[in-house]
Scaffold this active site. Structure first.
Site, PDB file in Angstrom:
ATOM      1  N   TYR A   1       0.832  -1.216   0.000  1.00 50.39           N
ATOM      2  CA  TYR A   1       0.000   0.000   0.000  1.00 50.39           C
ATOM      3  C   TYR A   1       0.861   1.259   0.000  1.00 50.39           C
ATOM      4  O   TYR A   1       1.751   1.422   0.837  1.00 50.39           O
ATOM      5  CB  TYR A   1      -0.964   0.016   1.196  1.00 50.39           C
ATOM      6  CG  TYR A   1      -2.100  -0.998   1.088  1.00 50.39           C
ATOM      7  CD1 TYR A   1      -2.420  -1.605  -0.132  1.00 50.39           C
ATOM      8  CD2 TYR A   1      -2.861  -1.340   2.193  1.00 50.39           C
ATOM      9  CE1 TYR A   1      -3.457  -2.528  -0.227  1.00 50.39           C
ATOM     10  CE2 TYR A   1      -3.905  -2.258   2.102  1.00 50.39           C
ATOM     11  CZ  TYR A   1      -4.191  -2.856   0.888  1.00 50.39           C
ATOM     12  OH  TYR A   1      -5.216  -3.770   0.792  1.00 50.39           O
TER      13      TYR A   1
ATOM     14  N   LYS B   1     -19.019   5.240  -4.479  1.00 46.86           N
ATOM     15  CA  LYS B   1     -20.084   5.250  -5.514  1.00 46.86           C
ATOM     16  C   LYS B   1     -21.471   5.057  -4.909  1.00 46.86           C
ATOM     17  O   LYS B   1     -22.470   5.535  -5.440  1.00 46.86           O
ATOM     18  CB  LYS B   1     -19.838   4.121  -6.527  1.00 46.86           C
ATOM     19  CG  LYS B   1     -18.928   4.547  -7.664  1.00 46.86           C
ATOM     20  CD  LYS B   1     -18.968   3.525  -8.768  1.00 46.86           C
ATOM     21  CE  LYS B   1     -17.754   2.637  -8.728  1.00 46.86           C
ATOM     22  NZ  LYS B   1     -17.747   1.583  -9.717  1.00 46.86           N
TER      23      LYS B   1
ATOM     24  N   ALA C   1     -18.095   0.764  -2.088  1.00 45.18           N
ATOM     25  CA  ALA C   1     -17.794   0.835  -3.530  1.00 45.18           C
ATOM     26  C   ALA C   1     -17.026   2.118  -3.868  1.00 45.18           C
ATOM     27  O   ALA C   1     -17.335   2.816  -4.840  1.00 45.18           O
ATOM     28  CB  ALA C   1     -19.067   0.717  -4.360  1.00 45.18           C
TER      29      ALA C   1
END
Ligand SMILES: NC(=O)c1ccc[n+]([C@@H]2O[C@H](COP(=O)([O-])OP(=O)(O)OC[C@H]3O[C@@H](n4cnc5c(N)ncnc54)[C@H](OP(=O)(O)O)[C@@H]3O)[C@@H](O)[C@H]2O)c1
Length: 324
Positions: free
Chosen positions: A61, A238, A235
């Site tokens: 990451y 979203k 999401a």
């Protein structure tokens, strides 16, 4: 925050986990800035205040900067490490690693697994990971080699518990045949807009229905006592604030989430996460926002239990069709 007892592990974790993928700034090798350190400290402090105890990492990451900045947070608050569960992942290599021209790939070799964990421990400034996950299935996996690596990591005290991510039931079974410690977690993508592992059980024998390769993942993990973690649980925003470019199904699902949030006087984040928490598997959402206000909005989910009707109304809106 309510907790889950991780089955087959002496480990209690908050029902919602915090994913650190977006800490540390951009995905490059630039040094950590003061602003990134401050941002990480604030969001981690907020997560802790909200009762989150599980923090999810991966060696890759932000090219290691996420673990590094988290290590900085741990150094600033020496009591914190013993209050939380630190999880990381290994097994992915980007292209040009370790030399130019090498392709992006997965690597479950003994050497890579040990090297990766050693790097995570050093960046995090801790002597052990509570949980290590294999990040994505490696087609060239030699399960005996993974077993040897996990055995050595445990013997050295570097890792307490092991699990996988993005693995199918068959892939887990293959590993578990050789790994003598239980695989206690499977972290997969699940949210209202990406609910294949839930939907497949409903459409299995329908005209035009199909199985995904991940068929049975949820039921398998549930029956084996493997805790499911859901990555990208909203999401990537979203479900909360879809752009105008999103298709009708996404906008309908987000509208349904918003409407239910209004009816229940809570946040849309809480509704999207409560949908996951309502599943009896159970499912532990791993939230990824770096915005402390959104962390607070997300954790409201812990106080909400959706009714069967509410759960299905969200599911039907998000799948874009009624259940058969
Ligand atoms: N195992 C795997 O293969 C895998 C893959 C991906 C992720 N993960 C793990 O899962 C964690 C969560 O993944 P994720 O970040 O994709 O999850 P998420 O919680 O669904 O999405 C969070 C992201 O969406 C953005 N966002 C935009 N608008 C938002 C809104 N209104 N509300 C909430 N977020 C909004 C956030 O930006 P702001 O920061 O600006 O809020 C953040 O970048 C990661 O941190 C990582 O630990 C694992």
């Amino acid at each position: 925050m309510q907790t889950y007892q991780v089955p087959r592990a002496d480990l209690e974790v908050s029902r919602i986990g915090y994913g650190c993928m977006n800490l540390g700034g951009s995905w490059d090798h630039a040094p950590l800035t003061g602003a990134e350190k401050t941002r990480a400290a604030k969001v981690v402090a907020t997560a802790c205040e909200q009762g989150i105890t599980l923090f999810d990492h991966a060696d890759i990451y932000t090219h290691g900067k996420s673990e590094m900045v988290f290590g900085e947070v741990l150094r600033q608050d020496p009591g914190l490490r013993e209050k939380i569960v630190v999880q990381s992942k290994c097994g992915i290599l980007f292209e040009d690693q370790p030399r130019s021209g090498a392709p992006g790939r997965y690597d479950f070799s003994y050497e890579h697994i040990l090297r990766s964990v050693e790097g995570s421990l050093s960046r995090l400034g801790t002597d052990r990971l509570d949980i290590l996950l294999l990040h994505r299935p490696d087609p060239l996996v030699e399960p005996e080699e993974v077993a040897r690596a996990f055995g050595e990591l445990h013997r050295r005290g570097w890792v307490r518990f092991f699990g996988v991510s993005n693995h199918t039931p068959a892939q887990i079974e293959l590993l578990q045949k050789y790994v003598d410690r239980p695989l206690v977690i499977n972290q997969i993508e699940i949210n209202l807009l990406h609910s294949h592992v839930i939907n497949e059980g409903i459409i299995a024998n329908q005209e035009g229905g199909s199985y995904t390769a991940a068929a049975g993942t949820l039921d398998y993990c549930r029956s084996q006592g493997i805790l499911i973690q859901a990555w990208s649980p909203v999401a990537v925003g979203k479900l909360i604030a879809p752009s105008d470019q999103e298709d009708e199904r996404v906008r309908d699902a987000a509208a349904r989430v918003r409407k239910l949030a209004q009816e229940k006087a809570t946040s849309p984040e809480a509704i999207a996460l409560a949908w996951l928490l309502r599943h009896p598997a159970p499912i532990q959402p791993i939230i990824g926002t770096t915005n402390p206000e959104r962390v607070v909005a997300s954790c409201l989910a812990d106080g909400i239990t959706l009714s069967r009707e509410e759960w299905y109304s969200l599911f039907v809106a998000a799948r874009g069709a009624p259940v058969p």
